[in-house]
Design a protein around this motif. Structure first.
Motif, PDB file in Angstrom:
ATOM      1  N   ASP A 174       0.820  -1.213   0.000  1.00 28.44           N
ATOM      2  CA  ASP A 174       0.000   0.000   0.000  1.00 28.44           C
ATOM      3  C   ASP A 174       0.855   1.266   0.000  1.00 28.44           C
ATOM      4  OD1 ASP A 174      -2.232  -1.584   0.033  1.00 28.44           O
ATOM      5  OD2 ASP A 174      -2.686  -1.311   2.163  1.00 28.44           O
ATOM      6  N   ALA A 175       2.076   1.159   0.542  1.00 27.88           N
ATOM      7  CA  ALA A 175       2.975   2.316   0.594  1.00 27.88           C
ATOM      8  C   ALA A 175       3.856   2.430  -0.650  1.00 27.88           C
ATOM      9  CB  ALA A 175       3.839   2.242   1.845  1.00 27.88           C
ATOM     10  N   GLY A 176       3.643   1.552  -1.614  1.00 27.58           N
ATOM     11  CA  GLY A 176       4.399   1.641  -2.858  1.00 27.58           C
ATOM     12  C   GLY A 176       5.473   0.591  -3.043  1.00 27.58           C
ATOM     13  N   GLY A 177       5.637  -0.312  -2.048  1.00 28.08           N
ATOM     14  CA  GLY A 177       6.595  -1.399  -2.169  1.00 28.08           C
ATOM     15  C   GLY A 177       8.016  -0.998  -1.837  1.00 28.08           C
ATOM     16  N   GLY A 178       8.910  -1.969  -1.939  1.00 23.40           N
ATOM     17  CA  GLY A 178      10.309  -1.762  -1.622  1.00 23.40           C
ATOM     18  C   GLY A 178      10.865  -2.893  -0.796  1.00 23.40           C
ATOM     19  N   PRO A 179      12.170  -2.901  -0.533  1.00 22.30           N
ATOM     20  CA  PRO A 179      12.802  -3.993   0.209  1.00 22.30           C
ATOM     21  C   PRO A 179      12.329  -4.065   1.667  1.00 22.30           C
ATOM     22  CG  PRO A 179      14.435  -2.662  -0.951  1.00 22.30           C
ATOM     23  CD  PRO A 179      13.151  -1.908  -0.994  1.00 22.30           C
TER      24      PRO A 179
END
Length: 214
Positions: free
Chosen positions: A48-53
């Protein structure tokens, strides 16, 4: 315990039990719906926050890291114990694992969308916890998610044997969620929710769900 003796003892203990520990916990996520629900919540928050590691800090044999990847999360694992990392790489060769202490978490500022720390802060002395939470805060991007799982209580207990009867030498620190929540707020996190597991048992555990404040 003086200096970093506790770090050495913790590393040696988990090196000793790595294989037997992995055998014992391998089916835990499949068997316990609340663990799956917590990981799904983290995965949803990251997406929901845009993804990432996402870093699984204190990943042990890597079964939780691998499950996060099944949920579509770009997860990797770090652990103090080379023995645990060897088992994690053996069992989950498609996942990235590195030997690293959370007391020296050398990750670029704002590089993570999430951090998972399940049953790893339980071996950290009280005086070192705020510094580690500051490391987490620095590594997370604004709005990044943090999920903790720990033993609930007031006491610290020396563990001398475990996971198949192997010798160990490390402390297990039990803490109240309110105390951990206060540490999180002091480090710049907003605590969004908490959940107790088996609250009436002799070994209750708590989840805390937090987010890095802007």
């Amino acid at each position: 315990m003086s200096g970093d003796d506790w770090l050495t003892d913790t590393r040696t203990s988990y090196d000793t039990v790595a294989i037997s520990y992995a055998d014992q916990v391998r089916g835990a996520i499949a068997e316990l719906r609340y663990l799956r629900a917590a990981l799904t919540l983290l995965a949803d928050s990251v997406r929901d926050a845009g993804g990432g590691p996402v870093a699984d800090v204190g990943c042990g044999p890597g079964h939780v890291t691998a499950y996060l990847r099944e949920l579509g999360v770009d997860a990797f694992g770090v652990d103090l114990s080379p023995g645990m990392i060897n088992v994690a790489r053996r069992d989950h060769p498609h996942v990235r694992f590195e030997v690293c202490s959370m007391t020296d978490l050398d990750l670029p500022a704002g590089s993570l969308a999430g951090i998972l720390a399940w049953q790893s802060l339980i071996h950290i002395p009280d005086g070192d916890v705020p510094t580690i939470l500051q490391h987490f805060h620095r590594a997370l991007q604004s709005g990044g998610s943090l999920q903790l799982l720990f033993h609930v209580g007031e006491e610290s207990q020396l563990m001398t044997e475990g996971y198949g009867g192997h010798p160990m030498k490390l402390y297990v620190h039990r803490r109240q969620p309110e105390r951990v929540g206060a540490w999180l707020r002091d480090a710049g996190f907003e605590v969004e929710a908490q959940m107790l597991l088996k609250p009436n048992s002799q070994t209750p555990q708590a989840f805390l769900f937090a987010r890095r404040s802007p």
